[in-house]
Design an enzyme around this catalytic site. Structure first.
Site: not given
Ligand code: GLN
Length: 305
Positions: A102, A139, A200
């Site tokens: 990520c 998101r 993740h």
């Molecule tokens: N901050 C980054 C995003 O929002 C990565 C998020 C994360 O590592 N889960 O895309």
């Protein structure tokens, strides 16, 4: 067939930014790698590399970088570029296995344009870039499954950034979930033995075949295992010892008969029923029943749950 004792083997893993980038249990990936090595008598040493620490590639056999929120990525992006960039490139160009999850994945591509604030310059290892569609954009959150090398990878994703691939090869094809950008059904990116992914969860506990793939790559590179036909390298369902080119009817390969660096290192097959149960049940929860049965069958040769 008597397996070669792997007890004298050690691998050193560099864990980049353990304090800044450790979202959604990414540290679980390290625990899984350590545990799967330990179960084969291989010692996995883990060295944390924080902001300001130089990265001397010769000291490591594999590297891991986790995910984090935009605000944590800002100082990390600067450090990746200014402190660790040369070492990281040298390691990757020399086929060191690297897993980047990520936020870490985003910083190994060209740049990350966050919801607010200036672009974060990346290392450009992956020919890709990431754009956050703004604070009001939904998101990419939820369980995710991808097709990887005739098998499946499962995990959990939560990212605002959407990654677009240039010439970078995707890690896999999205079966369920958003993946890189919720548009082109690609997930992650691969360059040599460097793997970027949005998975993740953490990723490796439920995907033992991918964990073993990374361990094998590290053993291959560090102990110069040379006879493994490459197409078999990516996590096919054959047992590890077979994949490592150990022919059942060949006389047992003994340590004495092989010079040190040409020793074959059969990765002992582990009892992964719990891991595959978790993998299959997550696929089921995503409504991917065929894939769930296939994953269970491929790795357990028994009727699914
Ligand atoms: N901050 C980054 C995003 O929002 C990565 C998020 C994360 O590592 N889960 O895309």
């Amino acid at each position: 067939m008597k397996e070669i004792a792997t007890s004298r083997l050690t691998l050193t893993l560099g864990h980049l930014y353990p304090d800044q980038l450790n979202l959604y249990g990414d540290r679980g990936n390290i625990l899984t790698l350590r545990q799967r090595c330990q179960r084969r008598g291989i010692e996995l040493r883990v060295v944390g590399l924080g902001i300001g620490d130089a990265l001397a590639p010769d000291e490591y056999d594999m590297l891991f970088i986790g995910g984090g929120q935009d605000k944590e990525q800002v100082p990390v992006a600067q450090d990746v570029f200014e402190m660790k960039g040369i070492g990281l490139w040298a390691a990757i160009e020399d086929d060191m296995p690297v897993l980047a999850v990520c936020g870490g994945y985003q910083l190994l591509a060209h740049y990350y344009r966050p919801a607010s604030g200036p672009d974060m310059r990346g290392l450009g290892v992956f020919d890709a870039w990431t754009i956050h569609k703004g604070p009001r954009a939904p998101r990419c959150i939820g369980n995710v499954a991808i097709r990887w090398n005739g098998s499946t990878l499962v995990g959990f994703e939560n990212h605002g950034g959407r990654t677009y691939l240039g010439t970078a090869k995707p890690l896999g094809k999205v079966l369920k979930g958003y993946g890189n950008n919720a548009e082109d059904r690609t997930e992650g990116a691969v360059y040599r033995n460097a793997y970027g992914t949005y998975l993740h969860g953490s990723l490796l506990p439920k995907n033992p075949h991918f964990a073993d793939h990374l361990i094998e790559l590290a053993l291959r590179r560090t102990y110069r295992i040379s006879d493994l036909p490459s197409e078999e390298r990516n996590g096919s369902t054959q047992s590890s010892s077979k994949r490592l080119g150990v022919n059942e009817d060949e006389p047992a390969v003994t340590e004495q008969s092989q010079p040190e660096h040409q020793q074959e290192v059969p990765l002992q097959r582990l009892d992964d029923r719990l891991e595959w149960e978790a993998h299959a049940s997550l696929l089921e929860r995503m409504g991917l029943y065929t894939e769930a049965v296939a994953a269970w069958r491929a790795h357990n040769r028994e009727e699914p749950l």
